[in-house]
Design a protein around this motif. Structure first.
Motif, PDB file in Angstrom:
ATOM      1  N   LEU A 152     -10.887  -0.567   1.753  1.00  0.00           N
ATOM      2  CA  LEU A 152     -10.042  -0.529   2.951  1.00  0.00           C
ATOM      3  C   LEU A 152     -10.505   0.581   3.893  1.00  0.00           C
ATOM      4  O   LEU A 152     -10.402   0.441   5.115  1.00  0.00           O
ATOM      5  CB  LEU A 152      -8.571  -0.295   2.566  1.00  0.00           C
ATOM      6  N   ALA A 153     -11.033   1.663   3.322  1.00  0.00           N
ATOM      7  CA  ALA A 153     -11.510   2.791   4.134  1.00  0.00           C
ATOM      8  C   ALA A 153     -12.620   2.358   5.087  1.00  0.00           C
ATOM      9  O   ALA A 153     -12.787   2.958   6.157  1.00  0.00           O
ATOM     10  CB  ALA A 153     -11.989   3.922   3.236  1.00  0.00           C
ATOM     11  N   ASN A 154     -13.372   1.297   4.742  1.00  0.00           N
ATOM     12  CA  ASN A 154     -14.425   0.787   5.635  1.00  0.00           C
ATOM     13  C   ASN A 154     -13.846   0.260   6.942  1.00  0.00           C
ATOM     14  O   ASN A 154     -14.574   0.088   7.923  1.00  0.00           O
ATOM     15  CB  ASN A 154     -15.223  -0.327   4.957  1.00  0.00           C
ATOM     16  N   TYR A 155     -12.541  -0.010   6.937  1.00  0.00           N
ATOM     17  CA  TYR A 155     -11.881  -0.534   8.135  1.00  0.00           C
ATOM     18  C   TYR A 155     -10.928   0.491   8.733  1.00  0.00           C
ATOM     19  O   TYR A 155     -10.024   0.156   9.498  1.00  0.00           O
ATOM     20  CB  TYR A 155     -11.135  -1.827   7.789  1.00  0.00           C
ATOM     21  N   GLY A 156     -11.107   1.765   8.338  1.00  0.00           N
ATOM     22  CA  GLY A 156     -10.289   2.838   8.888  1.00  0.00           C
ATOM     23  C   GLY A 156      -8.901   2.917   8.276  1.00  0.00           C
ATOM     24  O   GLY A 156      -8.015   3.541   8.847  1.00  0.00           O
ATOM     25  N   LEU A 157      -8.707   2.297   7.099  1.00  0.00           N
ATOM     26  CA  LEU A 157      -7.400   2.310   6.440  1.00  0.00           C
ATOM     27  C   LEU A 157      -7.486   3.168   5.188  1.00  0.00           C
ATOM     28  O   LEU A 157      -8.139   2.812   4.219  1.00  0.00           O
ATOM     29  CB  LEU A 157      -6.982   0.881   6.070  1.00  0.00           C
ATOM     30  N   GLY A 216      -9.157   2.721  -5.533  1.00  0.00           N
ATOM     31  CA  GLY A 216      -7.767   2.358  -5.325  1.00  0.00           C
ATOM     32  C   GLY A 216      -7.581   1.483  -4.110  1.00  0.00           C
ATOM     33  O   GLY A 216      -6.490   1.039  -3.813  1.00  0.00           O
ATOM     34  N   ASP A 217      -8.682   1.225  -3.379  1.00  0.00           N
ATOM     35  CA  ASP A 217      -8.550   0.532  -2.093  1.00  0.00           C
ATOM     36  C   ASP A 217      -9.468  -0.682  -1.958  1.00  0.00           C
ATOM     37  O   ASP A 217      -9.840  -1.061  -0.861  1.00  0.00           O
ATOM     38  CB  ASP A 217      -8.803   1.516  -0.943  1.00  0.00           C
ATOM     39  N   TRP A 218      -9.846  -1.293  -3.067  1.00  0.00           N
ATOM     40  CA  TRP A 218     -10.706  -2.478  -3.003  1.00  0.00           C
ATOM     41  C   TRP A 218      -9.962  -3.661  -2.403  1.00  0.00           C
ATOM     42  O   TRP A 218      -8.780  -3.863  -2.641  1.00  0.00           O
ATOM     43  CB  TRP A 218     -11.187  -2.877  -4.389  1.00  0.00           C
ATOM     44  N   VAL A 219     -10.676  -4.463  -1.635  1.00  0.00           N
ATOM     45  CA  VAL A 219     -10.110  -5.671  -1.056  1.00  0.00           C
ATOM     46  C   VAL A 219     -11.208  -6.739  -0.984  1.00  0.00           C
ATOM     47  O   VAL A 219     -12.367  -6.429  -0.695  1.00  0.00           O
ATOM     48  CB  VAL A 219      -9.510  -5.395   0.349  1.00  0.00           C
ATOM     49  N   LEU A 220     -10.842  -7.968  -1.285  1.00  0.00           N
ATOM     50  CA  LEU A 220     -11.778  -9.088  -1.162  1.00  0.00           C
ATOM     51  C   LEU A 220     -11.621  -9.644   0.248  1.00  0.00           C
ATOM     52  O   LEU A 220     -10.595 -10.220   0.594  1.00  0.00           O
ATOM     53  CB  LEU A 220     -11.477 -10.171  -2.208  1.00  0.00           C
ATOM     54  N   TYR A 221     -12.650  -9.447   1.072  1.00  0.00           N
ATOM     55  CA  TYR A 221     -12.580  -9.860   2.466  1.00  0.00           C
ATOM     56  C   TYR A 221     -13.782 -10.741   2.792  1.00  0.00           C
ATOM     57  O   TYR A 221     -14.919 -10.304   2.660  1.00  0.00           O
ATOM     58  CB  TYR A 221     -12.525  -8.621   3.379  1.00  0.00           C
ATOM     59  N   THR A 231       0.848  -1.192   0.000  1.00  0.00           N
ATOM     60  CA  THR A 231       0.000   0.000   0.000  1.00  0.00           C
ATOM     61  C   THR A 231       0.881   1.238   0.000  1.00  0.00           C
ATOM     62  O   THR A 231       2.040   1.191   0.388  1.00  0.00           O
ATOM     63  CB  THR A 231      -0.927   0.034   1.233  1.00  0.00           C
ATOM     64  N   ASP A 232       0.285   2.355  -0.460  1.00  0.00           N
ATOM     65  CA  ASP A 232       1.002   3.612  -0.418  1.00  0.00           C
ATOM     66  C   ASP A 232       0.655   4.339   0.877  1.00  0.00           C
ATOM     67  O   ASP A 232      -0.013   3.795   1.756  1.00  0.00           O
ATOM     68  CB  ASP A 232       0.689   4.456  -1.656  1.00  0.00           C
ATOM     69  N   ALA A 233       1.083   5.587   0.979  1.00  0.00           N
ATOM     70  CA  ALA A 233       0.851   6.355   2.202  1.00  0.00           C
ATOM     71  C   ALA A 233      -0.551   6.950   2.280  1.00  0.00           C
ATOM     72  O   ALA A 233      -0.941   7.476   3.312  1.00  0.00           O
ATOM     73  CB  ALA A 233       1.885   7.471   2.299  1.00  0.00           C
ATOM     74  N   GLY A 234      -1.330   6.839   1.178  1.00  0.00           N
ATOM     75  CA  GLY A 234      -2.685   7.372   1.180  1.00  0.00           C
ATOM     76  C   GLY A 234      -2.698   8.861   0.906  1.00  0.00           C
ATOM     77  O   GLY A 234      -1.663   9.448   0.639  1.00  0.00           O
TER      78      GLY A 234
END
Length: 170
Positions: free
Chosen positions: A27-32, A15-20, A6-9
């Motif tokens: 990722l922003a849904n998890y505070g990242l 740009g922040d999709w994740v398969l969870y 990941t970059d520094a944001g």
């Protein structure tokens, strides 16, 4: 094995999709507040692939003895131990030099200086340089095995000096 990071944001749209746990989320849904930085090489995977990436002289040269130099790269998976470097000026003779005992690993580059020099005379020329006989055989990808350059041979050169003028008035 997994060339991702990941970059520094901060996170940018998509740009922040994740398969969870079977669902796509941000990722922003998890505070990242990051974006994925994924590094990959797209292309064919060749066991034996050498390329000639540059050759000189190129452009203008002064008449007289010229040394033909260049750079080679091993783009394949196998170590390159030997190859032949050729060059030809226009429709003239072909000069060949065998390079042996190289031990050029995948991704490594090598600069060469051809043993046969070119006695450049006034005029316009085409220099073609190429490689062959990689480890005693054929290259798996021959599209990157040659380079062509246009050369103009001049009688000589001169140093240019600036001219300074000063004007005064009464």
């Amino acid at each position: 094995t997994y060339p991702a990071g990941t970059d520094a944001g901060p996170a940018v749209p998509n740009g922040d999709w994740v398969l969870y746990q079977g669902a796509w989320e941000h990722l922003a849904n998890y505070g990242l507040s990051y974006n994925w930085s994924i590094r990959a090489m797209v292309g064919a995977d060749f066991e034996l692939d050498a390329s000639i990436s540059s050759v000189s002289p190129n452009g203008y040269v002064i008449e007289g003895e010229q040394t033909i130099t260049g750079d080679l790269t091993n783009n394949g998976n196998s170590v390159i131990n030997s190859l032949d470097v050729h060059y030809q000026i226009g429709e003239g003779d072909i000069f060949t030099e065998s390079l042996t005992d190289l031990n050029l690993a995948s991704g490594e580059s090598l600069s060469f200086e051809h043993a046969d020099t070119w006695n450049a005379a006034l005029g316009n020329y085409t220099l073609t340089a190429w490689i062959s006989n990689i480890n005693g055989g054929d290259d798996d990808f021959e599209a990157n095995n040659s380079v062509t350059r246009n050369i103009i041979v001049a009688m000589g050169s001169t140093t240019r000096y600036p001219l300074y003028e000063q004007f005064t008035s009464s």
